[in-house]
Design a protein around this motif. Structure first.
Motif, PDB file in Angstrom:
ATOM      1  N   ALA A  67     -11.227  -1.515  11.100  1.00 29.30           N
ATOM      2  CA  ALA A  67     -10.301  -2.439  10.182  1.00 29.30           C
ATOM      3  C   ALA A  67     -10.939  -3.006   9.024  1.00 29.30           C
ATOM      4  O   ALA A  67     -11.418  -2.140   8.230  1.00 29.30           O
ATOM      5  CB  ALA A  67      -9.726  -3.698  10.989  1.00 29.30           C
ATOM      6  N   TYR A  68     -10.752  -4.103   8.685  1.00 31.66           N
ATOM      7  CA  TYR A  68     -11.024  -4.795   7.317  1.00 31.66           C
ATOM      8  C   TYR A  68     -12.352  -4.912   7.023  1.00 31.66           C
ATOM      9  O   TYR A  68     -12.933  -5.093   5.994  1.00 31.66           O
ATOM     10  CB  TYR A  68     -10.712  -6.075   7.207  1.00 31.66           C
ATOM     11  N   THR A  74       1.017  -1.305   0.187  1.00 35.38           N
ATOM     12  CA  THR A  74       0.176  -0.307  -0.067  1.00 35.38           C
ATOM     13  C   THR A  74       0.954   1.088   0.004  1.00 35.38           C
ATOM     14  O   THR A  74       0.539   2.308  -0.604  1.00 35.38           O
ATOM     15  CB  THR A  74      -0.795  -0.027   1.246  1.00 35.38           C
ATOM     16  N   THR A  88     -14.305  -2.568   6.649  1.00 36.91           N
ATOM     17  CA  THR A  88     -14.559  -1.313   5.647  1.00 36.91           C
ATOM     18  C   THR A  88     -14.752  -2.045   4.224  1.00 36.91           C
ATOM     19  O   THR A  88     -15.439  -1.086   3.473  1.00 36.91           O
ATOM     20  CB  THR A  88     -13.323  -0.495   5.662  1.00 36.91           C
ATOM     21  N   CYS A  99      -0.694   4.276   9.894  1.00 37.34           N
ATOM     22  CA  CYS A  99      -1.388   2.954   9.161  1.00 37.34           C
ATOM     23  C   CYS A  99      -2.117   3.446   8.063  1.00 37.34           C
ATOM     24  O   CYS A  99      -3.009   4.147   8.160  1.00 37.34           O
ATOM     25  CB  CYS A  99      -2.126   2.210  10.154  1.00 37.34           C
ATOM     26  N   PRO A 100      -2.059   2.749   6.878  1.00 34.53           N
ATOM     27  CA  PRO A 100      -2.633   3.067   5.749  1.00 34.53           C
ATOM     28  C   PRO A 100      -4.170   2.560   5.738  1.00 34.53           C
ATOM     29  O   PRO A 100      -5.277   3.322   5.348  1.00 34.53           O
ATOM     30  CB  PRO A 100      -2.044   2.501   4.371  1.00 34.53           C
ATOM     31  N   LEU A 101      -4.428   1.641   6.659  1.00 38.03           N
ATOM     32  CA  LEU A 101      -5.877   1.063   6.822  1.00 38.03           C
ATOM     33  C   LEU A 101      -6.568   2.110   7.777  1.00 38.03           C
ATOM     34  O   LEU A 101      -7.696   2.830   7.547  1.00 38.03           O
ATOM     35  CB  LEU A 101      -5.838  -0.318   7.180  1.00 38.03           C
ATOM     36  N   PHE A 134      -7.374   5.221   5.876  1.00 42.93           N
ATOM     37  CA  PHE A 134      -8.507   5.273   4.806  1.00 42.93           C
ATOM     38  C   PHE A 134      -9.811   5.343   5.658  1.00 42.93           C
ATOM     39  O   PHE A 134     -10.679   6.034   5.356  1.00 42.93           O
ATOM     40  CB  PHE A 134      -8.328   3.717   3.964  1.00 42.93           C
ATOM     41  N   CYS A 147       4.041   1.005   7.743  1.00 45.19           N
ATOM     42  CA  CYS A 147       2.734   0.630   7.928  1.00 45.19           C
ATOM     43  C   CYS A 147       2.589  -0.274   9.421  1.00 45.19           C
ATOM     44  O   CYS A 147       3.437  -1.276   9.666  1.00 45.19           O
ATOM     45  CB  CYS A 147       2.542  -0.400   6.793  1.00 45.19           C
ATOM     46  N   MET A 173       0.272  -2.331  10.086  1.00 39.34           N
ATOM     47  CA  MET A 173      -0.269  -3.897  10.052  1.00 39.34           C
ATOM     48  C   MET A 173       0.999  -4.548   9.450  1.00 39.34           C
ATOM     49  O   MET A 173       1.276  -5.754   9.990  1.00 39.34           O
ATOM     50  CB  MET A 173      -1.169  -3.727   9.182  1.00 39.34           C
TER      51      MET A 173
END
Ligand code: SF4
Ligand code: SF4
Ligand code: SF4
Ligand code: SF4
Lengths: 136, 292
Positions: free
Chosen positions: B195-196, B10, B198, B228-230, B233, B78, B80
């Motif tokens: 988190a995921y 990412t 999303t 963190c890029p997540l 976002f 990152c 993660m």
């Protein structure tokens, strides 16, 4: 919710499977509820994390298959770092996902079904992490 | 100092702002982050299953790549990637039989022994560089900028791999203070962003992020800093969705801590890649006289 307790359940294959995948001893949990108190996703779960652990202890595979809690879990590890009994609850949530995902055609999210606009919008880190948790 | 650097995918695309600003800011402090010549995806999330070896292989392979460079340490940006690589190493060290199986599976690579230290840039800044040296490098102090640091999960949990106290971390606060910013202490700084979820349950993320951002705002924050890029976002781009659910919500810009370092060090604005932000941070930074 009807719960049938029997030696077959409590000492059964399902409990063994969850303990094997998670590497955790389910009976360590003494139901204090601290994991549920701090869970940031509890508001959307059918039953709280501590209730998930309780049902797992009692081998209630059928009841557990009906709840969304471990699919809503964020793997954020808040419960894990706070449990006074050292239970890694996040690992048990993962084990419950895997009990389903390791069967054929049980994916919660299909990569091929995600809309192109969504895929264009999302960073890779979101797509990869989601598919790692929601598909087998 | 030179240190091998693992970017993760990412950082090569949507989080180019994190990579470019970090490399430039680290250089000011005499840290040369040298990207590994060969690397692969770490898998994003650490597999929590004790019987799942295959999902550790990607991470372990990256650690082998570090060894191939003759190094024993690798830096990540990152959160993660940091978490996944570090936990994979822990998993590997804990069980000799699994070590053997993983090594036999990776037949092209040299055998791995578990001796690569995975570190996050924030740890290097705190433990190797020190806040005094960072303070001395500041050309444009972030005076009057009210920044709320956001850690999320993966830098801190579980405790065995966390870079700081799991419930009351201070490393980002110390860094931001060294840069001259006014630090906001927000109780939601270690709360997960969703988190995921999303991808298929963005409503969950909207609820989580709304709580996080409004808490920071209530405490006076003008901007959020993270790593963190997540998280980025979810905290930045998902504000679009928050506005649809919560009418009274006021958008707030979100930056990587490395972008704030670059500004404070007086680097050219282009290394910050502000155009990649969803909520443009430039009007705020201009109003504080921090950018032209
Ligand atoms: S915090 Fe630990 S002991 Fe308490 S209910 Fe949760 S799992 Fe059980
Ligand atoms: S890991 Fe899952 S169950 Fe535990 S606190 Fe986070 S979201 Fe809740
Ligand atoms: S974790 Fe992402 S950012 Fe890290 S390398 Fe893998 S998918 Fe990429
Ligand atoms: S806050 Fe959210 S994206 Fe960030 S580290 Fe936690 S799970 Fe990851």
């Amino acid at each position: 919710m009807k719960i049938r307790l029997s030696r077959e359940n409590v000492r059964g294959e399902f409990v063994k499977k969850v303990e094997m995948i998670s590497g955790e001893d389910l009976l360590k949990c003494y139901q204090c509820g601290k994991c549920s108190a701090g869970c940031p996703a509890a508001f959307e779960m059918d039953i709280l994390p501590s209730h998930v652990i309780r049902l797992a202890q009692m081998g209630q595979e059928e009841e557990l298959s009906k709840v969304n809690s471990y699919w809503i879990c964020l793997s954020c590890q808040t419960c894990t770092v706070r449990c006074p009994r050292g239970v890694d609850i996040a690992k048990i949530m993962e084990a419950l996902r895997l009990v389903t995902l390791r069967q054929k055609n049980q994916n919660k999210v299909e990569a091929t079904a995600l809309p192109t606009e969504l895929l264009a919008e999302l960073p890779q880190i979101a797509i990869v992490s989601n598919l790692r948790k929601m598909s087998g | 100092m030179k240190i091998p650097y693992y970017p993760g995918c990412t950082l090569k695309t949507k989080a180019k702002d994190l990579e470019d600003s970090a490399i430039a800011a680290a250089k000011v402090l005499d840290i040369e982050m040298e990207e590994l010549p060969r690397w692969n995806c770490c898998g994003t999330v650490y597999s929590l299953a004790s019987d799942d070896l295959i999902h550790q292989v990607g991470s372990i392979r990256n650690l082998v790549r570090v060894k191939e460079q003759g190094a024993n340490q690798v830096v990540t940006l990152c959160s993660m990637c940091y978490n996944t690589l570090k936990r994979a190493n822990e998993f590997f060290l804990a069980d000799e039989e699994k070590q053997d199986r993983i090594n036999r599976y990776m037949d092209e690579e040299i055998d791995y022994t578990g001796d690569v230290a995975v570190v996050h840039l924030l740890e290097i800044l705190r433990d190797e560089v020190g806040m005094e040296k960072i303070k001395a490098a500041v050309k444009k102090p972030l005076t009057g900028l009210k920044v709320s640091p956001y850690y999320g999960c993966m830098l801190l949990r579980p405790a065995s791999i966390g870079i700081d106290n799991t419930e009351r971390p201070t490393v980002m606060e110390d860094l931001l203070r060294a840069l001259g910013a006014e630090v906001i202490d927000d109780p939601y700084k270690t709360e997960c962003c969703g988190a995921y979820q999303t991808v298929n349950r963005k409503d969950v993320v909207v609820t989580c992020v709304h709580s996080i951002l409004t808490s920071a705002q209530r405490n006076g924050a003008e901007v959020i800093a993270l790593s963190c890029p997540l998280c980025d976002f979810n905290l930045d781009n998902r504000q679009k969705d928050i506005l649809q659910t919560y009418k009274g919500f006021h958008p707030i810009p979100v930056l990587y801590f490395t972008q704030l370092m670059a500004i404070a060090f007086g680097l050219d604005e282009s290394v910050c890649r502000f155009e990649l932000s969803y909520n443009d941070p430039r009007p705020l930074l201009k109003s504080k006289g921090l950018i032209e």
